[in-house]
Design a protein around this motif. Structure first.
Motif, mmCIF file in Angstrom:
data_model
loop_
_atom_site.group_PDB
_atom_site.id
_atom_site.type_symbol
_atom_site.label_atom_id
_atom_site.label_comp_id
_atom_site.label_asym_id
_atom_site.label_seq_id
_atom_site.Cartn_x
_atom_site.Cartn_y
_atom_site.Cartn_z
ATOM 1 N N PRO A 276 7.070 -5.224 12.336
ATOM 2 C CA PRO A 276 7.267 -4.739 11.019
ATOM 3 C C PRO A 276 8.148 -6.132 10.311
ATOM 4 C CG PRO A 276 7.573 -2.651 11.992
ATOM 5 C CD PRO A 276 7.509 -3.834 13.191
ATOM 6 N N PHE A 277 7.488 -6.363 8.983
ATOM 7 C CA PHE A 277 8.245 -7.567 8.312
ATOM 8 C C PHE A 277 9.778 -7.633 8.627
ATOM 9 C CE2 PHE A 277 10.040 -9.168 4.539
ATOM 10 C CZ PHE A 277 9.549 -10.541 4.435
ATOM 11 N N CYS A 278 10.568 -6.631 8.256
ATOM 12 C CA CYS A 278 12.070 -6.460 8.159
ATOM 13 C C CYS A 278 12.355 -6.770 9.502
ATOM 14 C CB CYS A 278 12.279 -5.242 7.451
ATOM 15 S SG CYS A 278 12.130 -4.964 6.019
ATOM 16 N N GLU A 335 3.601 -8.271 10.579
ATOM 17 C CA GLU A 335 2.718 -7.366 9.563
ATOM 18 C C GLU A 335 3.412 -7.363 8.136
ATOM 19 O OE1 GLU A 335 1.022 -2.987 9.193
ATOM 20 O OE2 GLU A 335 2.630 -3.078 10.505
ATOM 21 N N THR A 336 2.710 -8.028 7.099
ATOM 22 C CA THR A 336 3.080 -7.979 6.008
ATOM 23 C C THR A 336 2.991 -6.400 5.211
ATOM 24 O OG1 THR A 336 2.356 -10.015 5.487
ATOM 25 C CG2 THR A 336 2.546 -8.881 3.522
ATOM 26 N N PRO A 337 4.142 -5.966 4.600
ATOM 27 C CA PRO A 337 3.963 -4.634 3.974
ATOM 28 C C PRO A 337 3.012 -4.572 2.901
ATOM 29 C CG PRO A 337 6.296 -5.682 4.056
ATOM 30 C CD PRO A 337 5.217 -6.804 4.262
ATOM 31 N N ARG A 338 2.465 -3.031 2.943
ATOM 32 C CA ARG A 338 1.582 -2.806 2.094
ATOM 33 C C ARG A 338 1.567 -1.367 1.598
ATOM 34 N NH1 ARG A 338 -3.899 -3.484 5.682
ATOM 35 N NH2 ARG A 338 -2.279 -2.565 7.269
ATOM 36 N N LEU A 340 3.329 -0.649 -1.335
ATOM 37 C CA LEU A 340 4.603 -0.530 -1.805
ATOM 38 C C LEU A 340 4.842 0.304 -2.906
ATOM 39 C CD1 LEU A 340 5.624 -4.239 -1.214
ATOM 40 C CD2 LEU A 340 6.186 -2.629 0.294
ATOM 41 N N GLN A 344 10.138 -0.352 -4.202
ATOM 42 C CA GLN A 344 10.115 -1.383 -2.827
ATOM 43 C C GLN A 344 9.803 -2.827 -3.420
ATOM 44 O OE1 GLN A 344 7.396 0.886 -0.789
ATOM 45 N NE2 GLN A 344 9.112 1.610 0.787
ATOM 46 N N LYS A 345 8.904 -2.964 -4.398
ATOM 47 C CA LYS A 345 8.469 -3.900 -4.947
ATOM 48 C C LYS A 345 9.611 -4.897 -5.693
ATOM 49 C CE LYS A 345 3.667 -2.830 -5.865
ATOM 50 N NZ LYS A 345 2.502 -2.557 -6.690
#
Length: 381
Positions: A276-278, A335-338, A340, A344-345
Motif C-alpha cells: 500500500p502507498f502509505c 500500489e497507487t490508491p484507487r 478514493l 480521501q481525495k
C-alpha cells in the motif's frame, strides 16, 4: 601403380610396430574407402594402394623382403616363397578387412553364448509435479506400458520342448560375408536377422519374440529439490530383452507445474508483493507465505520504491547437491490508491500541497534533467 614408399603411404616410420601399423591403415582406409567416396576414381586407387601397403608390411616375411629389395623387387617375387606368411600377419585378408571395416557395417554381432539375446529398449515416462511437491519430495505409484519376459518360454521364444538353434547360414555369427571383386563385404544374416540363432517352433504366447506386452506398477521416489526437466533413472525397469536378454532402463522425466505465486531459478524463489502507498511511504510490515506452507514477516523500509527486492534467507528450495537451501526474494511494487472517497481525495490534496522538493527527490531530479535537455536544444537552435 605409383612408386610411393609403403611406409610413406601409411604415414609411419620403418620401425613401426604391428599395433601402430594397423591403426594407421585403419585411418587411411576409412579415409579413402569407396563407400565414403562414391564415384571417386582417385580415392578408389588410393584405397587399393594403402591396402597393398598394409598387406605387405603386416607380414614379417614380406616386410623383410620389401625392406631389402624395395617395392619393385618385392612385387616381382623378391620376397621368396617361404611359407607360413599368408599376408596380414598370418591371417586371412578378409578377416583383417572384416575387423577394420566393422565400423562401416555396424560392427559384428555375436550369436553365440546368449543365443542371439539382445538388451531391451529404454523407456521414457513423463511425470508432472507441483512446486510444493518439488520442495518436499514425493512418493508415488505409476503404471507404465512395457514388455515382460514371456513365462511359457522363459524368454527364449521357442515352444516348450524346443530351444533356439544355431543359424546354419551364418554359423551363429549373425553376419555373412560376400566377396565383391577386390572387397570383402559383411552384411546382416537374412536367415536369423543377425541373432545368430533360429527358432524352428516358436512359442505360442509370444510368437517367438521372447517377451509380451504388459503394464507394470512401480513405486517411485521424487527427491526434494528436483528441478524442472531433470530425469530419474531406474535401472532394469525398461522393456524386457529378446531371447532372454537383459532389461532396458526406465527414465522418468520430471516437469514442474507453474506456480501462481512463486517463480523458481535454481534453488531460489522469486515473488512480487503489492505494498500500500502509505505503508511504502511510512514503512511497516507485510506477511508473506513461504513454499513450505508457513508465513514470513517482511519489513518494509520507510520510503520503499517499486522494484526494491527483499531477501528472506533460507526460504527458497532445497538443493540436490547441497544441504543449504536457497533464498526467497520478494520484489515490492507500490500500489497507487484507487476508488478514493471525496474525503480521501481532499486529504491527498492537502498532503500534496504540503510536499516540497525534498519529499520527491527522484521527481525533482527528473524535472532538472528535462530542463537541461530543453535548454540544450534551445542553444543548438
Amino acid at each position: 601403380m605409383s612408386d610411393t614408399c609403403y611406409y610413406e603411404l601409411l604415414g609411419v616410420s620403418k620401425d613401426v610396430d604391428e599395433k601402430a601399423l594397423k591403426s594407421a591403415f585403419r585411418k587411411k582406409a576409412m579415409q579413402y574407402h569407396p563407400d565414403r567416396n562414391p564415384d571417386d576414381a582417385s580415392a578408389e586407387a588410393m584405397f587399393k594402394e594403402v591396402s597393398s601397403a598394409y598387406e605387405c608390411l603386416s607380414d614379417p616375411q614380406k616386410r623383410a623382403a620389401y625392406n631389402q629389395y624395395g617395392r619393385a623387387g618385392y612385387e616381382q617375387g623378391g620376397m621368396g616363397s617361404a611359407g607360413g606368411g599368408g599376408g596380414f600377419g598370418g591371417q586371412r585378408p578378409e578377416d583383417v578387412f572384416g575387423d577394420i571395416f566393422a565400423d562401416f557395417f555396424g560392427g559384428r554381432q555375436s550369436g553365440g553364448g546368449r543365443g542371439g539375446a539382445t538388451r531391451g529398449s529404454d523407456l521414457r515416462y513423463d511425470y508432472s509435479i507441483t512446486l510444493e511437491e518439488a520442495f518436499s519430495g514425493k512418493q508415488a505409484e505409476i503404471e507404465i506400458p512395457t514388455t515382460e519376459t514371456c513365462d511359457p518360454c522363459h524368454g527364449t521364444g521357442a515352444a516348450k520342448g524346443y530351444s533356439p538353434e544355431t543359424c546354419g547360414t551364418c554359423g551363429g555369427a549373425g553376419r555373412v560375408r560376400a566377396q565383391q571383386g577386390f572387397f570383402t563385404m559383411e552384411r546382416t544374416c537374412g536367415a536369423c536377422q543377425g541373432r545368430g540363432t533360429v527358432i524352428k517352433k516358436p512359442c505360442g504366447k509370444c510368437g517367438g519374440r521372447g517377451n509380451v506386452h504388459a503394464k507394470r506398477k512401480l513405486d517411485i521416489n521424487i527427491p526434494a529439490g528436483i528441478e524442472d526437466g531433470q530425469r530419474i533413472r531406474l535401472q532394469g525397469e525398461g522393456e524386457a530383452g529378446t531371447m532372454g536378454g537383459p532389461k532396458g532402463d526406465l527414465y522418468i522425466f520430471v516437469s514442474i507445474e507453474e506456480h501462481e505465486l512463486f517463480e523458481r531459478d535454481g534453488p531460489n524463489l522469486y515473488a512480487r508483493a503489492p505494498v500500500p502507498f502509505c505503508k511504502a511511504a511510512l514503512g511497516g510490515d507485510i506477511e508473506m507465505p513461504t513454499i513450505s506452507g508457513g508465513r514470513a514477516r517482511v519489513s518494509i523500509p520507510e520510503g520503499a520504491q517499486t522494484g526494491k527486492r527483499m531477501r528472506l534467507k533460507g526460504k527458497g528450495m532445497p538443493s540436490l547437491r547441497s544441504a543449504v537451501a536457497g533464498d526467497l526474494y520478494v520484489e515490492l511494487f507500490v500500489e497507487t490508491p484507487r476508488n478514493l472517497s471525496a474525503k480521501q481525495k481532499e486529504l491527498l490534496r492537502e498532503f500534496s500541497e504540503s510536499c516540497d522538493e525534498d519529499t520527491n527527490p527522484e521527481h525533482r531530479g527528473f524535472i532538472s534533467r528535462v530542463k537541461s535537455f530543453f535548454d540544450a536544444s534551445a542553444d543548438a537552435e
